[in-house]
Design a protein around this motif. Structure first.
Motif, PDB file in Angstrom:
ATOM      1  N   TYR A   1       6.996  -7.880  -2.219  1.00 52.97           N
ATOM      2  CA  TYR A   1       8.069  -7.288  -1.424  1.00 52.97           C
ATOM      3  C   TYR A   1       9.212  -6.829  -2.333  1.00 52.97           C
ATOM      4  O   TYR A   1       9.740  -5.732  -2.194  1.00 52.97           O
ATOM      5  N   VAL A   2       9.603  -7.706  -3.246  1.00 54.76           N
ATOM      6  CA  VAL A   2      10.760  -7.452  -4.108  1.00 54.76           C
ATOM      7  C   VAL A   2      10.416  -7.862  -5.537  1.00 54.76           C
ATOM      8  O   VAL A   2      10.169  -9.044  -5.806  1.00 54.76           O
ATOM      9  N   ALA A   3      10.400  -6.905  -6.439  1.00 52.93           N
ATOM     10  CA  ALA A   3      10.138  -7.212  -7.841  1.00 52.93           C
ATOM     11  C   ALA A   3      11.405  -7.717  -8.513  1.00 52.93           C
ATOM     12  O   ALA A   3      12.505  -7.236  -8.229  1.00 52.93           O
ATOM     13  N   THR A   4      11.247  -8.695  -9.380  1.00 51.45           N
ATOM     14  CA  THR A   4      12.370  -9.205 -10.156  1.00 51.45           C
ATOM     15  C   THR A   4      12.114  -8.949 -11.636  1.00 51.45           C
ATOM     16  O   THR A   4      10.978  -8.674 -12.031  1.00 51.45           O
ATOM     17  N   PRO A   5      13.159  -9.031 -12.463  1.00 52.27           N
ATOM     18  CA  PRO A   5      12.916  -8.890 -13.899  1.00 52.27           C
ATOM     19  C   PRO A   5      11.910  -9.915 -14.405  1.00 52.27           C
ATOM     20  O   PRO A   5      11.814 -11.019 -13.876  1.00 52.27           O
ATOM     21  N   TRP A   6      11.157  -9.509 -15.395  1.00 59.42           N
ATOM     22  CA  TRP A   6      10.259 -10.351 -16.194  1.00 59.42           C
ATOM     23  C   TRP A   6       8.890 -10.596 -15.564  1.00 59.42           C
ATOM     24  O   TRP A   6       8.023 -11.159 -16.221  1.00 59.42           O
ATOM     25  N   ILE A   7       8.659 -10.235 -14.317  1.00 61.87           N
ATOM     26  CA  ILE A   7       7.304 -10.338 -13.756  1.00 61.87           C
ATOM     27  C   ILE A   7       6.957  -9.026 -13.033  1.00 61.87           C
ATOM     28  O   ILE A   7       6.264  -9.029 -12.022  1.00 61.87           O
ATOM     29  N   GLY A   8       7.419  -7.926 -13.599  1.00 64.57           N
ATOM     30  CA  GLY A   8       7.246  -6.630 -12.940  1.00 64.57           C
ATOM     31  C   GLY A   8       5.795  -6.233 -12.738  1.00 64.57           C
ATOM     32  O   GLY A   8       5.433  -5.689 -11.688  1.00 64.57           O
ATOM     33  N   LEU A   9       4.936  -6.498 -13.716  1.00 66.56           N
ATOM     34  CA  LEU A   9       3.537  -6.099 -13.589  1.00 66.56           C
ATOM     35  C   LEU A   9       2.791  -6.984 -12.596  1.00 66.56           C
ATOM     36  O   LEU A   9       1.936  -6.503 -11.852  1.00 66.56           O
ATOM     37  N   TYR A  10       3.119  -8.267 -12.574  1.00 63.37           N
ATOM     38  CA  TYR A  10       2.536  -9.146 -11.551  1.00 63.37           C
ATOM     39  C   TYR A  10       2.975  -8.676 -10.169  1.00 63.37           C
ATOM     40  O   TYR A  10       2.159  -8.584  -9.241  1.00 63.37           O
ATOM     41  N   ALA A  11       4.262  -8.378 -10.017  1.00 64.15           N
ATOM     42  CA  ALA A  11       4.773  -7.885  -8.732  1.00 64.15           C
ATOM     43  C   ALA A  11       4.093  -6.582  -8.336  1.00 64.15           C
ATOM     44  O   ALA A  11       3.762  -6.367  -7.165  1.00 64.15           O
ATOM     45  N   ALA A  12       3.862  -5.708  -9.310  1.00 69.14           N
ATOM     46  CA  ALA A  12       3.193  -4.439  -9.021  1.00 69.14           C
ATOM     47  C   ALA A  12       1.770  -4.675  -8.523  1.00 69.14           C
ATOM     48  O   ALA A  12       1.306  -3.994  -7.601  1.00 69.14           O
ATOM     49  N   SER A  13       1.075  -5.639  -9.117  1.00 72.68           N
ATOM     50  CA  SER A  13      -0.293  -5.930  -8.671  1.00 72.68           C
ATOM     51  C   SER A  13      -0.307  -6.480  -7.252  1.00 72.68           C
ATOM     52  O   SER A  13      -1.209  -6.171  -6.463  1.00 72.68           O
ATOM     53  N   LYS A  14       0.689  -7.284  -6.914  1.00 74.97           N
ATOM     54  CA  LYS A  14       0.746  -7.843  -5.571  1.00 74.97           C
ATOM     55  C   LYS A  14       1.186  -6.795  -4.550  1.00 74.97           C
ATOM     56  O   LYS A  14       0.713  -6.785  -3.407  1.00 74.97           O
ATOM     57  N   ALA A  15       2.084  -5.905  -4.941  1.00 76.97           N
ATOM     58  CA  ALA A  15       2.462  -4.803  -4.049  1.00 76.97           C
ATOM     59  C   ALA A  15       1.248  -3.917  -3.772  1.00 76.97           C
ATOM     60  O   ALA A  15       1.054  -3.434  -2.650  1.00 76.97           O
ATOM     61  N   ALA A  16       0.418  -3.710  -4.796  1.00 72.48           N
ATOM     62  CA  ALA A  16      -0.808  -2.936  -4.612  1.00 72.48           C
ATOM     63  C   ALA A  16      -1.755  -3.646  -3.642  1.00 72.48           C
ATOM     64  O   ALA A  16      -2.386  -3.004  -2.796  1.00 72.48           O
ATOM     65  N   ALA A  17      -1.844  -4.960  -3.756  1.00 70.42           N
ATOM     66  CA  ALA A  17      -2.697  -5.729  -2.841  1.00 70.42           C
ATOM     67  C   ALA A  17      -2.187  -5.615  -1.407  1.00 70.42           C
ATOM     68  O   ALA A  17      -2.977  -5.516  -0.459  1.00 70.42           O
ATOM     69  N   HIS A  18      -0.869  -5.616  -1.231  1.00 66.94           N
ATOM     70  CA  HIS A  18      -0.290  -5.458   0.105  1.00 66.94           C
ATOM     71  C   HIS A  18      -0.639  -4.090   0.681  1.00 66.94           C
ATOM     72  O   HIS A  18      -1.056  -3.970   1.841  1.00 66.94           O
ATOM     73  N   ALA A  19      -0.452  -3.041  -0.128  1.00 69.63           N
ATOM     74  CA  ALA A  19      -0.718  -1.686   0.350  1.00 69.63           C
ATOM     75  C   ALA A  19      -2.203  -1.508   0.684  1.00 69.63           C
ATOM     76  O   ALA A  19      -2.561  -0.891   1.702  1.00 69.63           O
ATOM     77  N   TYR A  20      -3.060  -2.028  -0.166  1.00 68.57           N
ATOM     78  CA  TYR A  20      -4.504  -1.960   0.081  1.00 68.57           C
ATOM     79  C   TYR A  20      -4.838  -2.658   1.396  1.00 68.57           C
ATOM     80  O   TYR A  20      -5.641  -2.161   2.198  1.00 68.57           O
ATOM     81  N   SER A  21      -4.219  -3.802   1.626  1.00 68.42           N
ATOM     82  CA  SER A  21      -4.476  -4.566   2.849  1.00 68.42           C
ATOM     83  C   SER A  21      -4.007  -3.816   4.089  1.00 68.42           C
ATOM     84  O   SER A  21      -4.654  -3.870   5.145  1.00 68.42           O
ATOM     85  N   ASP A  22      -2.886  -3.110   3.975  1.00 69.97           N
ATOM     86  CA  ASP A  22      -2.378  -2.350   5.117  1.00 69.97           C
ATOM     87  C   ASP A  22      -3.378  -1.276   5.546  1.00 69.97           C
ATOM     88  O   ASP A  22      -3.654  -1.098   6.739  1.00 69.97           O
ATOM     89  N   ALA A  23      -3.926  -0.555   4.570  1.00 75.65           N
ATOM     90  CA  ALA A  23      -4.917   0.468   4.891  1.00 75.65           C
ATOM     91  C   ALA A  23      -6.208  -0.164   5.421  1.00 75.65           C
ATOM     92  O   ALA A  23      -6.793   0.304   6.400  1.00 75.65           O
ATOM     93  N   LEU A  24      -6.616  -1.256   4.783  1.00 78.22           N
ATOM     94  CA  LEU A  24      -7.844  -1.937   5.183  1.00 78.22           C
ATOM     95  C   LEU A  24      -7.741  -2.458   6.613  1.00 78.22           C
ATOM     96  O   LEU A  24      -8.715  -2.397   7.381  1.00 78.22           O
ATOM     97  N   ARG A  25      -6.579  -2.956   6.968  1.00 82.08           N
ATOM     98  CA  ARG A  25      -6.380  -3.504   8.320  1.00 82.08           C
ATOM     99  C   ARG A  25      -6.645  -2.446   9.387  1.00 82.08           C
ATOM    100  O   ARG A  25      -7.317  -2.706  10.389  1.00 82.08           O
ATOM    101  N   MET A  26      -6.137  -1.235   9.164  1.00 82.80           N
ATOM    102  CA  MET A  26      -6.343  -0.157  10.131  1.00 82.80           C
ATOM    103  C   MET A  26      -7.788   0.339  10.137  1.00 82.80           C
ATOM    104  O   MET A  26      -8.348   0.650  11.190  1.00 82.80           O
ATOM    105  N   GLU A  27      -8.397   0.390   8.966  1.00 82.06           N
ATOM    106  CA  GLU A  27      -9.757   0.913   8.868  1.00 82.06           C
ATOM    107  C   GLU A  27     -10.810  -0.038   9.431  1.00 82.06           C
ATOM    108  O   GLU A  27     -11.853   0.408   9.937  1.00 82.06           O
ATOM    109  N   LEU A  28     -10.548  -1.341   9.341  1.00 84.64           N
ATOM    110  CA  LEU A  28     -11.529  -2.326   9.810  1.00 84.64           C
ATOM    111  C   LEU A  28     -11.289  -2.771  11.254  1.00 84.64           C
ATOM    112  O   LEU A  28     -12.153  -3.412  11.849  1.00 84.64           O
ATOM    113  N   ALA A  29     -10.139  -2.441  11.808  1.00 86.29           N
ATOM    114  CA  ALA A  29      -9.836  -2.835  13.185  1.00 86.29           C
ATOM    115  C   ALA A  29     -10.891  -2.357  14.186  1.00 86.29           C
ATOM    116  O   ALA A  29     -11.264  -3.109  15.097  1.00 86.29           O
TER     117      ALA A  29
END
Length: 342
Positions: free
Chosen positions: A146-174
Motif C-alpha cells: 500500500y505504502v512504500a517506505t525508504p530502504w525496502i522499496g523493491l520489496y514493496a514494489a513486489s508486493k504492490a505487483a502481487a496486489h495488482a495481479y490479485s485484483d485482476a485475477l479476482r475479476m477474471e476468476l469470479a
C-alpha cells in the motif's frame, strides 16, 4: 506423513511453510479448523515441527521452479482425488537496502519469488479450481504494498505487483466461482527478516553508509516488541479465509492502520513523515555538501569555508545567486574601466 483426505474436508496447499514463518502458523491454524493441509517447503527438514500433525503433510515445493511446482501439484492431486479447495501463496523473500544499490541478482530473486512464483502457482492450480467451479486463492501481500517506505522499496514494489495481479485475477476468476483474497500483514514477528541478505555488510561500499543505522532499524521493524506475534496473526486471519465469501483484502497486524492512513495522505506530506521516521531527512543533514565555490574551486563540505561569506557546511555561496553574480561582474567591470583612465 501422508494425509488421508475425506470428501467433506477442505484441501489447502500453502507455500513457504518453513518453521517460524507466517505459512507455518497458517498451516497449523487451518489444520486446527479441520482442513487437510499440504505445507510446501523448499527443504523438507524445515517442516519437521509440522510432522506430528495428522492433518498436515509437508511437500517439497520451490515456487521458483516449474518442475518443483508440477511435481508437488501432481502429488497433492493424486492424494486428494484431483482437488484443491484453497491455495495460499505465502512464499516470499525480503529485499532491504537502498533501491539504486541493490544488486540486480537480488532484484531478480525478490520478483522471481514474490511475483513470478505467485503467478506460477496460480497458473498451475487455477485450472483445477475452474474445472470444479469453486475454490479460494489467497495471495499474501503486505502493507508495504500500500505504502512504500525508504530502504525496502523493491520489496514493496513486489508486493504492490502481487496486489495488482490479485485484483485482476479476482475479476477474471469470479465467473468460475473462485474467490481471490489478498492478505496484507502489518508488522508481524516471523522468520522473514532473519532470512534476508544484508546489503551494507562487510566491505560493501555504499553512498548510504551514514544511513546504515536507519536501514537496519527499518529492516528489523517487524521484530520489535510492539509488533504482532505470528501465531496471533494466524488465529485472526484463518477464520476470515474460511468464510463462504471472504473479503477481497484482509489487513491485520501492527502498524497496518498507519499504513492505511498514509495511503490516502498526499505524497508531499507522506514523504515528509516517512523521511523523518526512516532517516532520509537526517541523511540530508549528515551528507557533506559537494557544491564548489566558483572562485576558489573548493567544496563547501568538510569545513572548507566560502571565501565570500566565511561560512561552511551546506550554506551556499552568495555569489552563486544570479543577482549577486551580476553585481559582482558589474563591480569588476567598473573597477577595470576606472583603472584604465587613471
Amino acid at each position: 506423513m501422508t494425509v488421508t483426505v475425506a470428501n467433506s474436508e477442505r484441501v489447502v496447499l500453502i507455500t513457504g511453510c518453513s518453521a517460524g514463518g507466517i505459512g507455518h502458523h497458517l498451516a497449523l491454524e487451518l489444520a486446527a479448523h479441520g482442513c487437510r493441509v499440504f505445507a510446501g517447503v523448499r527443504t523438507l527438514s524445515k517442516a519437521q515441527t509440522l510432522a506430528d500433525n495428522a492433518r498436515i503433510e509437508a511437500v517439497e515445493l520451490d515456487v521458483t521452479s516449474n518442475e518443483s511446482v508440477e511435481a508437488a501439484l501432481a502429488h497433492v492431486l493424486a492424494a486428494t482425488g484431483g482437488r484443491i479447495d484453497m491455495l495460499v501463496n505465502n512464499a516470499g523473500v525480503l529485499c532491504a537496502g537502498p533501491a539504486v544499490e541493490v544488486p540486480l541478482a537480488q532484484v531478480q530473486q525478490v520478483f522471481e519469488t514474490n511475483v513470478v512464483g505467485l503467478a506460477r502457482l496460480c497458473r498451475a492450480v487455477a485450472p483445477v479450481m475452474m474445472e470444479r467451479r469453486q475454490g479460494t486463492i489467497v495471495n499474501v501481500g503486505s502493507v508495504s504494498g500500500y505504502v512504500a517506505t525508504p530502504w525496502i522499496g523493491l520489496y514493496a514494489a513486489s508486493k504492490a505487483a502481487a496486489h495488482a495481479y490479485s485484483d485482476a485475477l479476482r475479476m477474471e476468476l469470479a465467473p468460475f466461482g473462485i474467490s481471490v483474497v489478498v492478505v496484507a500483514p502489518g508488522s508481524v514477528r516471523s522468520n522473514l527478516v532473519a532470512n534476508h541478505n544484508e546489503l551494507l555488510a562487510g566491505d560493501y561500499t555504499s553512498r548510504y553508509q551514514l544511513a546504515r543505522p536507519a536501514i537496519e532499524a527499518r529492516t528489523g521493524l517487524s521484530q520489535n516488541d510492539d509488533t504482532t506475534p505470528v501465531n496471533l496473526f494466524a488465529r485472526v486471519i484463518v477464520p476470515q479465509l474460511l468464510r463462504k465469501s471472504p473479503s477481497a483484502y484482509i489487513t491485520y497486524g501492527a502498524h497496518s492502520a498507519a499504513a492505511w492512513f498514509l495511503y490516502y495522505v498526499p505524497p508531499v506530506i507522506r514523504d515528509y513523515l516517512l523521511g523523518r521516521r526512516f532517516g532520509t531527512h537526517q541523511l540530508a543533514k549528515d551528507l557533506p555538501s559537494v557544491a564548489a565555490c566558483p572562485f576558489s574551486g573548493k567544496k563547501a563540505g568538510g569545513g572548507a569555508g566560502c571565501p565570500m561569506s566565511g561560512k561552511s557546511g551546506t550554506v551556499s555561496c552568495p555569489i552563486t545567486s544570479p543577482t549577486a553574480m551580476w553585481l559582482v561582474l558589474g563591480a569588476a567591470v567598473v573597477g577595470g574601466v576606472s583603472a584604465l583612465f587613471k
